[in-house]
Design a protein around this motif. Structure first.
Motif, PDB file in Angstrom:
ATOM      1  N   VAL A  21       6.605  11.126   4.398  1.00 20.52           N
ATOM      2  CA  VAL A  21       5.911  12.410   4.214  1.00 20.52           C
ATOM      3  C   VAL A  21       5.107  12.401   2.911  1.00 20.52           C
ATOM      4  O   VAL A  21       3.934  12.813   2.874  1.00 20.52           O
ATOM      5  N   LEU A  22       5.709  11.903   1.845  1.00 19.55           N
ATOM      6  CA  LEU A  22       5.031  11.918   0.546  1.00 19.55           C
ATOM      7  C   LEU A  22       3.888  10.902   0.488  1.00 19.55           C
ATOM      8  O   LEU A  22       2.907  11.108  -0.222  1.00 19.55           O
ATOM      9  N   ASN A  23       4.005   9.795   1.240  1.00 19.91           N
ATOM     10  CA  ASN A  23       2.875   8.864   1.340  1.00 19.91           C
ATOM     11  C   ASN A  23       1.671   9.534   1.975  1.00 19.91           C
ATOM     12  O   ASN A  23       0.531   9.340   1.552  1.00 19.91           O
ATOM     13  N   LEU A  24       1.934  10.329   3.020  1.00 16.71           N
ATOM     14  CA  LEU A  24       0.845  11.038   3.684  1.00 16.71           C
ATOM     15  C   LEU A  24       0.190  12.042   2.738  1.00 16.71           C
ATOM     16  O   LEU A  24      -1.041  12.132   2.670  1.00 16.71           O
ATOM     17  N   VAL A  25       0.991  12.775   1.993  1.00 13.54           N
ATOM     18  CA  VAL A  25       0.448  13.740   1.029  1.00 13.54           C
ATOM     19  C   VAL A  25      -0.365  13.020  -0.042  1.00 13.54           C
ATOM     20  O   VAL A  25      -1.468  13.446  -0.415  1.00 13.54           O
TER      21      VAL A  25
ATOM     22  N   GLN B 291      16.997  10.407  -9.637  1.00 15.14           N
ATOM     23  CA  GLN B 291      16.495   9.242  -8.916  1.00 15.14           C
ATOM     24  C   GLN B 291      15.781   9.649  -7.633  1.00 15.14           C
ATOM     25  O   GLN B 291      14.766   9.059  -7.262  1.00 15.14           O
ATOM     26  N   ILE B 292      16.309  10.657  -6.960  1.00 16.15           N
ATOM     27  CA  ILE B 292      15.646  11.149  -5.749  1.00 16.15           C
ATOM     28  C   ILE B 292      14.265  11.702  -6.092  1.00 16.15           C
ATOM     29  O   ILE B 292      13.274  11.429  -5.406  1.00 16.15           O
ATOM     30  N   ALA B 293      14.200  12.467  -7.194  1.00 15.30           N
ATOM     31  CA  ALA B 293      12.913  13.028  -7.611  1.00 15.30           C
ATOM     32  C   ALA B 293      11.931  11.927  -7.997  1.00 15.30           C
ATOM     33  O   ALA B 293      10.752  11.965  -7.620  1.00 15.30           O
ATOM     34  N   SER B 294      12.410  10.928  -8.744  1.00 15.34           N
ATOM     35  CA  SER B 294      11.514   9.843  -9.162  1.00 15.34           C
ATOM     36  C   SER B 294      11.100   8.977  -7.974  1.00 15.34           C
ATOM     37  O   SER B 294       9.974   8.463  -7.931  1.00 15.34           O
ATOM     38  N   ALA B 295      11.988   8.813  -6.976  1.00 15.30           N
ATOM     39  CA  ALA B 295      11.614   8.071  -5.774  1.00 15.30           C
ATOM     40  C   ALA B 295      10.512   8.799  -5.022  1.00 15.30           C
ATOM     41  O   ALA B 295       9.591   8.180  -4.480  1.00 15.30           O
ATOM     42  N   GLY B 296      10.618  10.125  -4.976  1.00 21.57           N
ATOM     43  CA  GLY B 296       9.544  10.903  -4.365  1.00 21.57           C
ATOM     44  C   GLY B 296       8.229  10.729  -5.094  1.00 21.57           C
ATOM     45  O   GLY B 296       7.158  10.647  -4.476  1.00 21.57           O
ATOM     46  N   LEU B 297       8.306  10.637  -6.426  1.00 18.68           N
ATOM     47  CA  LEU B 297       7.092  10.438  -7.217  1.00 18.68           C
ATOM     48  C   LEU B 297       6.477   9.078  -6.927  1.00 18.68           C
ATOM     49  O   LEU B 297       5.247   8.940  -6.827  1.00 18.68           O
TER      50      LEU B 297
ATOM     51  N   ALA C 132      -1.206   6.275   9.176  1.00 23.20           N
ATOM     52  CA  ALA C 132      -0.794   4.897   9.463  1.00 23.20           C
ATOM     53  C   ALA C 132       0.215   4.398   8.442  1.00 23.20           C
ATOM     54  O   ALA C 132       1.239   3.791   8.799  1.00 23.20           O
ATOM     55  N   ILE C 133      -0.038   4.653   7.165  1.00 26.77           N
ATOM     56  CA  ILE C 133       0.888   4.169   6.136  1.00 26.77           C
ATOM     57  C   ILE C 133       2.195   4.954   6.181  1.00 26.77           C
ATOM     58  O   ILE C 133       3.273   4.411   5.910  1.00 26.77           O
ATOM     59  N   ALA C 134       2.120   6.245   6.558  1.00 30.77           N
ATOM     60  CA  ALA C 134       3.332   7.045   6.669  1.00 30.77           C
ATOM     61  C   ALA C 134       4.208   6.557   7.821  1.00 30.77           C
ATOM     62  O   ALA C 134       5.441   6.462   7.691  1.00 30.77           O
ATOM     63  N   LEU C 135       3.596   6.216   8.961  1.00 23.85           N
ATOM     64  CA  LEU C 135       4.349   5.718  10.100  1.00 23.85           C
ATOM     65  C   LEU C 135       5.027   4.387   9.768  1.00 23.85           C
ATOM     66  O   LEU C 135       6.209   4.174  10.080  1.00 23.85           O
ATOM     67  N   GLY C 136       4.286   3.493   9.123  1.00 23.01           N
ATOM     68  CA  GLY C 136       4.877   2.223   8.716  1.00 23.01           C
ATOM     69  C   GLY C 136       6.019   2.421   7.734  1.00 23.01           C
ATOM     70  O   GLY C 136       7.046   1.735   7.805  1.00 23.01           O
ATOM     71  N   THR C 137       5.861   3.363   6.827  1.00 25.78           N
ATOM     72  CA  THR C 137       6.913   3.648   5.851  1.00 25.78           C
ATOM     73  C   THR C 137       8.168   4.164   6.537  1.00 25.78           C
ATOM     74  O   THR C 137       9.288   3.787   6.187  1.00 25.78           O
ATOM     75  N   TYR C 138       8.000   5.036   7.531  1.00 23.53           N
ATOM     76  CA  TYR C 138       9.157   5.605   8.199  1.00 23.53           C
ATOM     77  C   TYR C 138       9.963   4.544   8.949  1.00 23.53           C
ATOM     78  O   TYR C 138      11.202   4.604   8.996  1.00 23.53           O
TER      79      TYR C 138
END
Length: 418
Positions: free
Chosen positions: A51-55, A177-183, A227-233
């Motif tokens: 989700v965050l890659n898409l954003v 760590q969760i917040a920084s991973a989102g970043l 595309a990058i979000a789908l690959g990430t998931y």
């Protein structure tokens, strides 16, 4: 004109396929440490990252402009050249994924584009200044800067948390760590999705569908982000295993320090238009965090294989792309032959990967990783001058038995005192 439109469509589809491989190849950059420390469950982690890659794909176009306007001379570049570049990048991504090495998708794309452009129009088609200042120098500087920052940040977190309650501190660091991973995920979408935007925009300019110096259209930004979000998931579990467990063992404090340092470097480079490798940044940060804890071990055999892959990425992708461009030059049947080779090779790599399945169910299993590698000279030297983590002194005092003493022959025995 119909044939030209067909090749342009093939280039766009192939570029999105590359973006998909970029997503699952680089999922480890954002989520490997979060998964390995238990801060997030594997499937939750990759969904959040997707989700965050898409954003992130919608936040900037500076890196896309570096590729579409700066790296190669767009004059005379044909869609077939860009197709050949993507073939080299995709095959390198899949090969390194198969062996679980976190190499740079960005440099694979750059190498493919450079190799195909040189094969088509000569060395003059590459803008050397842009290559050096916005690709090569960041490639060297990024892991060093991120690694040093993560090492210092790890030491600082252990020093500041020395007197903190162990369980409460660990819980807080997991949240951080969760917040920084989102970043990091947001930064990855901002930086890496733009590379596919840039390559599609370059193809559209080469095909006459866009005017020179145009920014990426909205549909290109959306397509690259999806595309990058789908690959990430779907998750690049093999590389997540290497980054999370095969390179070093991280505690939540180190994971937080590594991801925060890497995200800062990536976002800063995206703002400046540097085509930075997120893989280099995160890998450097993970190693730096590993050295930042007393007793931490960096597995240098894994790191050495990774460094070799980094060095081979540009030339290997360039060579494959140059050969693909040469075949495409033979006409439509040559382009079709390259497309068939790409599909067949990709399928063969996938079939080989099925011999040893790595997925969300076993990605953090210790028996899948060579975790027993002894500390090397560098690790030992760094560990000797690193401050001990919070609670280590007390734990050691509680677990080390008291030294044995020799009984005094003059002292009364227990039997005589009864």
């Amino acid at each position: 004109m119909e044939s030209f439109s067909l090749i342009l469509a093939i280039v766009v589809v192939t570029a999105l396929a590359f973006d998909f491989t970029n997503g699952f190849h680089d999922t480890a950059n954002a989520m490997a440490t979060t998964i390995s420390t238990g801060a997030l469950k594997p499937k939750v982690a990759v969904a959040m990252s997707a989700v965050l890659n898409l954003v992130g794909a919608f936040l900037s176009v500076e890196v896309a402009n570096t590729i579409s306007k700066g790296l190669v001379d767009e004059t005379g570049i044909r869609p077939e050249v860009i197709f050949a570049a993507l073939v080299g990048a995709i095959l390198w991504n899949l090969l390194t994924w198969l062996v679980g090495l976190p190499s740079s998708s960005s440099h694979a794309l750059m190498g493919g584009l450079i190799g195909a452009a040189v094969a088509s129009a000569g060395i003059g088609a590459v803008n050397g200044d842009v290559l050096v200042t916005k690709v090569l120098l960041p490639a060297v500087a990024a892991p060093i800067v991120a690694g040093v920052a993560a090492m210092l940040a790890s030491r600082m977190t252990y020093s500041l948390g020395r007197k903190a309650d162990g369980k409460a501190a660990a819980k807080g660091y997991r949240a951080g760590q969760i917040a920084s991973a989102g970043l990091v995920s947001l930064a990855h979408g901002t930086n890496d999705a733009q590379k596919t935007m840039g390559i599609i925009t370059l193809a559209l300019i080469a095909g006459g569908s866009l005017a020179p110096d145009s920014d990426p259209p909205v549909w290109v930004i959306l397509g690259a982000g999806l595309a990058i979000a789908l690959g990430t998931y779907l998750g690049g579990w093999r590389i997540i295993r290497t980054m999370g467990k095969g390179l070093t063992d991280l505690q939540p404090q180190q994971g937080f320090a590594a991801q925060t340092s890497a995200a800062t470097v990536i976002l800063a480079s995206s703002h400046l238009g540097f085509s930075l490798s997120t893989t280099h940044s995160v890998s450097g940060a993970v190693m730096g965090a590993g050295l930042g804890r007393k007793g931490g071990v960096v597995r240098w055999s894994t790191a050495t294989r990774m460094f070799v892959a980094w060095g081979l990425t540009l030339p290997a992708a360039a060579l494959v792309a140059a050969l693909a461009e040469w075949v495409c030059r033979l006409g439509d049947w040559g382009t079709a032959l390259v497309a068939v080779f790409l599909v067949a090779s990709s399928f063969a790599i996938w079939r080989i990967s099925r011999r040893e399945i790595v997925d969300h169910t076993n990605v953090v299993d210790d028996d899948t990783v060579g975790a027993a590698e002894p500390a090397g000279v560098v690790t030992t030297a760094m560990a000797a001058v690193s401050p001990p983590p919070a609670g280590v002194t007390e734990d050691l005092a509680a677990t080390v038995p008291a030294p044995a003493t020799t009984p005094d022959p003059k002292a009364p025995s227990a039997a005589t005192t009864v």
